[in-house]
Design a protein around this motif. Sequence first.
Motif, PDB file in Angstrom:
ATOM      1  N   THR A 407       0.846  -1.191   0.000  1.00  0.00           N
ATOM      2  CA  THR A 407       0.000   0.000   0.000  1.00  0.00           C
ATOM      3  C   THR A 407       0.882   1.242   0.000  1.00  0.00           C
ATOM      4  O   THR A 407       2.047   1.202   0.391  1.00  0.00           O
ATOM      5  N   TRP A 408       0.284   2.350  -0.422  1.00  0.00           N
ATOM      6  CA  TRP A 408       1.048   3.569  -0.669  1.00  0.00           C
ATOM      7  C   TRP A 408       0.287   4.792  -0.198  1.00  0.00           C
ATOM      8  O   TRP A 408      -0.944   4.777  -0.110  1.00  0.00           O
ATOM      9  N   PRO A 409       1.015   5.890   0.084  1.00  0.00           N
ATOM     10  CA  PRO A 409       0.315   7.155   0.314  1.00  0.00           C
ATOM     11  C   PRO A 409      -0.223   7.686  -1.003  1.00  0.00           C
ATOM     12  O   PRO A 409      -0.080   7.061  -2.046  1.00  0.00           O
ATOM     13  N   GLY A 410      -0.819   8.835  -0.957  1.00  0.00           N
ATOM     14  CA  GLY A 410      -1.391   9.428  -2.158  1.00  0.00           C
ATOM     15  C   GLY A 410      -2.739  10.048  -1.852  1.00  0.00           C
ATOM     16  O   GLY A 410      -3.129  11.070  -2.418  1.00  0.00           O
ATOM     17  N   TRP A 411      -3.473   9.397  -0.946  1.00  0.00           N
ATOM     18  CA  TRP A 411      -4.706   9.985  -0.407  1.00  0.00           C
ATOM     19  C   TRP A 411      -4.799   9.515   1.038  1.00  0.00           C
ATOM     20  O   TRP A 411      -5.666   8.754   1.433  1.00  0.00           O
ATOM     21  N   GLU A 412      -3.846   9.957   1.846  1.00  0.00           N
ATOM     22  CA  GLU A 412      -3.643   9.350   3.161  1.00  0.00           C
ATOM     23  C   GLU A 412      -4.043  10.221   4.330  1.00  0.00           C
ATOM     24  O   GLU A 412      -3.947   9.785   5.472  1.00  0.00           O
ATOM     25  N   ASP A 413      -4.540  11.457   4.097  1.00  0.00           N
ATOM     26  CA  ASP A 413      -4.810  12.275   5.292  1.00  0.00           C
ATOM     27  C   ASP A 413      -5.872  13.335   5.058  1.00  0.00           C
ATOM     28  O   ASP A 413      -5.755  14.462   5.527  1.00  0.00           O
ATOM     29  N   ASP A 458      -1.645   0.350  -7.665  1.00  0.00           N
ATOM     30  CA  ASP A 458      -0.683  -0.311  -8.549  1.00  0.00           C
ATOM     31  C   ASP A 458       0.115   0.805  -9.211  1.00  0.00           C
ATOM     32  O   ASP A 458      -0.377   1.488 -10.107  1.00  0.00           O
ATOM     33  N   LEU A 459       1.362   0.975  -8.778  1.00  0.00           N
ATOM     34  CA  LEU A 459       2.185   2.072  -9.277  1.00  0.00           C
ATOM     35  C   LEU A 459       3.288   1.599 -10.220  1.00  0.00           C
ATOM     36  O   LEU A 459       4.245   2.339 -10.469  1.00  0.00           O
ATOM     37  N   VAL A 460       3.142   0.380 -10.739  1.00  0.00           N
ATOM     38  CA  VAL A 460       4.193  -0.135 -11.626  1.00  0.00           C
ATOM     39  C   VAL A 460       3.668  -0.532 -13.007  1.00  0.00           C
ATOM     40  O   VAL A 460       4.428  -1.053 -13.823  1.00  0.00           O
ATOM     41  N   THR A 461       2.397  -0.306 -13.283  1.00  0.00           N
ATOM     42  CA  THR A 461       1.868  -0.528 -14.630  1.00  0.00           C
ATOM     43  C   THR A 461       1.175   0.746 -15.090  1.00  0.00           C
ATOM     44  O   THR A 461       0.692   1.546 -14.287  1.00  0.00           O
ATOM     45  N   ARG A 466      -2.840   5.044 -14.114  1.00  0.00           N
ATOM     46  CA  ARG A 466      -4.045   5.773 -14.536  1.00  0.00           C
ATOM     47  C   ARG A 466      -5.148   5.644 -13.486  1.00  0.00           C
ATOM     48  O   ARG A 466      -5.848   6.617 -13.172  1.00  0.00           O
ATOM     49  N   ASP A 467      -5.311   4.446 -12.936  1.00  0.00           N
ATOM     50  CA  ASP A 467      -6.316   4.255 -11.889  1.00  0.00           C
ATOM     51  C   ASP A 467      -5.972   5.064 -10.639  1.00  0.00           C
ATOM     52  O   ASP A 467      -6.864   5.593  -9.965  1.00  0.00           O
ATOM     53  N   PHE A 468      -4.705   5.137 -10.324  1.00  0.00           N
ATOM     54  CA  PHE A 468      -4.247   5.950  -9.197  1.00  0.00           C
ATOM     55  C   PHE A 468      -4.701   7.397  -9.367  1.00  0.00           C
ATOM     56  O   PHE A 468      -5.286   8.001  -8.463  1.00  0.00           O
ATOM     57  N   ARG A 469      -4.463   7.958 -10.540  1.00  0.00           N
ATOM     58  CA  ARG A 469      -4.890   9.336 -10.789  1.00  0.00           C
ATOM     59  C   ARG A 469      -6.407   9.468 -10.718  1.00  0.00           C
ATOM     60  O   ARG A 469      -6.930  10.389 -10.085  1.00  0.00           O
ATOM     61  N   ARG A 470      -7.132   8.552 -11.347  1.00  0.00           N
ATOM     62  CA  ARG A 470      -8.593   8.638 -11.344  1.00  0.00           C
ATOM     63  C   ARG A 470      -9.143   8.572  -9.927  1.00  0.00           C
ATOM     64  O   ARG A 470     -10.056   9.314  -9.561  1.00  0.00           O
ATOM     65  N   PHE A 471      -8.583   7.658  -9.130  1.00  0.00           N
ATOM     66  CA  PHE A 471      -9.068   7.525  -7.764  1.00  0.00           C
ATOM     67  C   PHE A 471      -8.841   8.805  -6.973  1.00  0.00           C
ATOM     68  O   PHE A 471      -9.745   9.287  -6.274  1.00  0.00           O
ATOM     69  N   LEU A 540       7.251   9.589 -10.358  1.00  0.00           N
ATOM     70  CA  LEU A 540       6.966   8.526  -9.405  1.00  0.00           C
ATOM     71  C   LEU A 540       8.230   7.736  -9.081  1.00  0.00           C
ATOM     72  O   LEU A 540       9.064   7.484  -9.956  1.00  0.00           O
ATOM     73  N   ARG A 541       8.345   7.337  -7.837  1.00  0.00           N
ATOM     74  CA  ARG A 541       9.502   6.537  -7.429  1.00  0.00           C
ATOM     75  C   ARG A 541       9.519   5.205  -8.188  1.00  0.00           C
ATOM     76  O   ARG A 541      10.577   4.672  -8.497  1.00  0.00           O
ATOM     77  N   LEU A 542       8.350   4.664  -8.442  1.00  0.00           N
ATOM     78  CA  LEU A 542       8.253   3.426  -9.216  1.00  0.00           C
ATOM     79  C   LEU A 542       7.820   3.784 -10.635  1.00  0.00           C
ATOM     80  O   LEU A 542       8.632   4.129 -11.460  1.00  0.00           O
ATOM     81  N   GLY A 543       6.546   3.696 -10.932  1.00  0.00           N
ATOM     82  CA  GLY A 543       6.080   4.063 -12.258  1.00  0.00           C
ATOM     83  C   GLY A 543       6.093   2.897 -13.226  1.00  0.00           C
ATOM     84  O   GLY A 543       6.645   1.826 -12.963  1.00  0.00           O
ATOM     85  N   ALA A 544       5.477   3.129 -14.374  1.00  0.00           N
ATOM     86  CA  ALA A 544       5.311   2.059 -15.372  1.00  0.00           C
ATOM     87  C   ALA A 544       6.640   1.586 -15.950  1.00  0.00           C
ATOM     88  O   ALA A 544       6.715   0.488 -16.512  1.00  0.00           O
ATOM     89  N   ASN A 545       7.705   2.383 -15.814  1.00  0.00           N
ATOM     90  CA  ASN A 545       9.008   1.989 -16.364  1.00  0.00           C
ATOM     91  C   ASN A 545       9.929   1.389 -15.299  1.00  0.00           C
ATOM     92  O   ASN A 545      11.098   1.111 -15.597  1.00  0.00           O
TER      93      ASN A 545
END
Length: 1005
Positions: A407-413, A458-461, A466-471, A540-545
């Motif tokens: 799990t990751w931050p992004g919408w954590e507070d 999912d921050l590696v595909t 895209r789902d991360f941004r939409r959420f 992104l620290r990870l990202g699709a690449n």
Amino acid sequence: MGVVALPVPTARRVGQGSLVDAAGLAADLRKRIRGGVRFDDGTRALYATDASNYRQVPIGVVVPRTLDDVVACVETCREYGAPVLSRGGGTSLAGECCNVAVVMDFSKHVNEVESIDEEARTAIVQPGLVLDELNRVTRPHGRLVFGPKPATHSHCTIGGMIGNNSCGSTAQWSGTTAANIERLEILTYDGTRMWVGPTSDDEYARILRGGGRRADIYRRLRELRDRYADEIRRRFPDIPRRISGYNLVELLDEKGFNVARALVGTEATCVTVLRAEVRLLPAPAARALLLLGFPDIASAADKVPELNKHDPFVLEGMDAKLIRYEKMEGMHPEALKHFVGRGAWLMAEFGGDSLDEALERAREVADKLGHDDAHVITDGKQRDQIWGVRESGLGATARTPGGGPDTWPGWEDSAVAPDRLGDYLRDFSDLLNEFGYGAASLYGHFGQGCLHTSIPFDLVTAEGVRDFRRFVERAAHLCVSYDGSLSGEHGDGQARGELLDIMYGDEIVRAFEEFKAIFDPDNRMNPGKVVHANPLDGQLRLGANYAPAEPATYFGYAADDGSFSRAALRCAGVGECRRHHPDNAVMCPSYQVTGDEEHSTRGRARLLFEMLRGETITDGWRSEAVADALDLCLACKGCKRDCPMEVDMATYKAEFLSHHYAGRLRPRDHYTLGWLPLAAAVASYVPGMADAVTHAPVLGRLAKRLAGVDPLRDFPRFARARFVPWFTGRRPGGTGERGTVLLWPDTFTNRFDPGIAAAAVGVLEAAGFRVVVPNAPVCCGLTWISTGQLGIAKRVLGRTLEVLAPYLRDGVPVVGLEPSCTAVLRSDARDLLGYSADLERLTKQTRTLAELLVERAPDFAPTLAGGDGSGDARPKAIVQTHCHQHAVLGFDTETELMKRIGLDAEVLDSGCCGLAGNFGVTPNHREVSLACAEQALLPAVRSADPDTLVLADGFSCRTQIDDARTGRHAVHLAEVVNAALRGVAPGAYPERDVALRPGVRHARC
């Protein structure tokens, strides 16, 4: 290092991108400042990430020694057009602590409490000061503390709290950081230095009369305030945790035109904070905790408005997922006994002038609520343990156990009004489930409507991103529909900066941009954060690449799916390893001494991550930057226990060393100390000659230098008789009514301290066990593991397992006396050798002496003279817990056994002794080794009463105490229990090299 290209922003925001001459900048910085200037790739890699999803490699890092250094650094960066970023503890979750900039790390040196005014209840502090260190200094002044207390209070800095407008659980009582700032001394990028705070009309007029840049700033701030005042009043939600955006409300007339508080929460995007005058509050003398259970988290939130009417000191909420995750990870086992059978809990704490008063308040509230599942926690230790459950939330949920998703931050507070929290949680939970993110645990500062969560993005595909941004966009609209704040504690940074128009509208966002431009017209202060923000799915620290190297390894990393890259990604950046004092922990002893990020567990983990990424650190296993950072790792394994992510840096270090030195010459101590079991086996046949060589004035020093050993260290003397030959030549004893045990003959006990093993034999036989030793030479391979000679270690362990197999298959427990060796049998052996039935047996059947006696001989309780209360006082002891006891084996049974024999034992809160196997024996580690011991252990030993026993089961710990010339000799618990059997004083032992004679059961005791 040469010319660094800065990101090219859009023309609307800051004009064209630029280039920075990094080499020239570094050279000029070194000429002008006293502190550290670190532009090497290793340091840049260290600071490329914070605790967020983002990664930006800095231009370089400056560790200022003084405030003058800070001023000179900003001036020099201005000459080169280089952006700057002020950094505290580096635990930010929104990406505000990483940037392509010159990062100034204040935490090492710029961390003083300059003054305390007890009458005014204020203090003037420097920005690198850690919160707990501030409160440690101010608390004696009438219990005064800086009120806001984030979960990172042991290592977050005041400057970082000012940057984020931090809150924590106690903000329910104290208010946010902004509410506790009186004045700030600030430095703008153009070099203007001034104090700011509340500004009366007379003060404003005086500033304008003074002219210059200061007058220009104040005039433009007043004009901005006047233009946007109505919109500010309309668009800023009136909730306790409105942290998102700039704090423009503080510029209003009714707020006193408070420039300092307006700058709190700007995340280093406007100014550099040099000093802060902080408000102090008298903390309650005592606190009591009320624990309430509910069927689900939303129902718990529904109760918050009613509880708030009773003015709790803090009011926190958490769901059963958090409890389940912590239970699966073995965290806080005693505290978790209070969390059973419900779907969620509220923790309400009440203060008082005495414990009775606090408890009475808690009971009164429980009665008024009439809740059917309410418990008042009366024991202070239990209360602290329960708070540990809550404060571990981020680390416990970052990697869900049992094969669950990361799990990751992004919408954590996010935060809403407390009376709307229940409904918000219901809608938010529906949103999580819609996106398939149902594994997210929900908890937070419910008394102020603030929700914390880590989400399985999912921050590696490409699709996952895209789902991360939409959420996040959907979540922002949901939060605003409840008149909430996108951030209720952690700030906007990059994670939420581009979403501010959803919360505030275009007009207020323009006001934010104008506010920044007043202080930083060229956008050189932490650019791309809060306003003119980089995309939330960029950098992104990870990202699709993301495609790290996946090297073959010696250790199995079963908990990380067999992947070393996944192990290196384990660190969530929480920063628990950056504590300045042991405080019931071991991690991270070298950081406690040096204060350098590279010597924290987090720093080392970040370097391994960057090594596998292969961009900034490009030489893989041969990297000298990684080797240098790992060099001061003591392999104490404290991180395996103290890190909420269970990072095991000792294992990672051994793995790295094995590849780093593959096919080339190793340091000399790797051969001498790494092969110590073999060398000791040879030397023990001629102990007198060996001791003469190592202790002769001239020859001894020469021999140590040739061996790569610190010549100032006293090499332990070999025993005149070894334990195993003595044992095999004696008459068997003991009834065997409790079964057979195999006593593990580790190298240190067998060849240096055999009296300890003899004492253990006496204890075990008296307890009704039959004692045996292996029928062939065995070794755990510890010294080869710690020096990274893992191929040899595997072979040694493999042969040992063959010798032990018949005993293990008969169910015979293996009893270890040396904690480090016992920990190898319990843990490392399985990681190194992989699964086998015999290895599983070894892991499960390896016990410490205390574990065996407490578990299988519950009625065995020999009592020390005076321990039954018959004497003037119970025998006293101070106890040094070995790091591997703390991290792997546990120490509860030792505590129970000491209590059982009547020993009044004080277990020291001392962390690592600093010797740590071969670490402290090498010349280049001497200073750090002794500094670790001076943190707490050696002062406690020196100040102990002569009649107080010094107890340490670890050979390293005892050696450090001896070698530091404390005048005290530490003993093993086996010797103390044996003394209880024999009715002698527990400290009355002959020298440790006494010969063991056949037929003498307890030679040393």
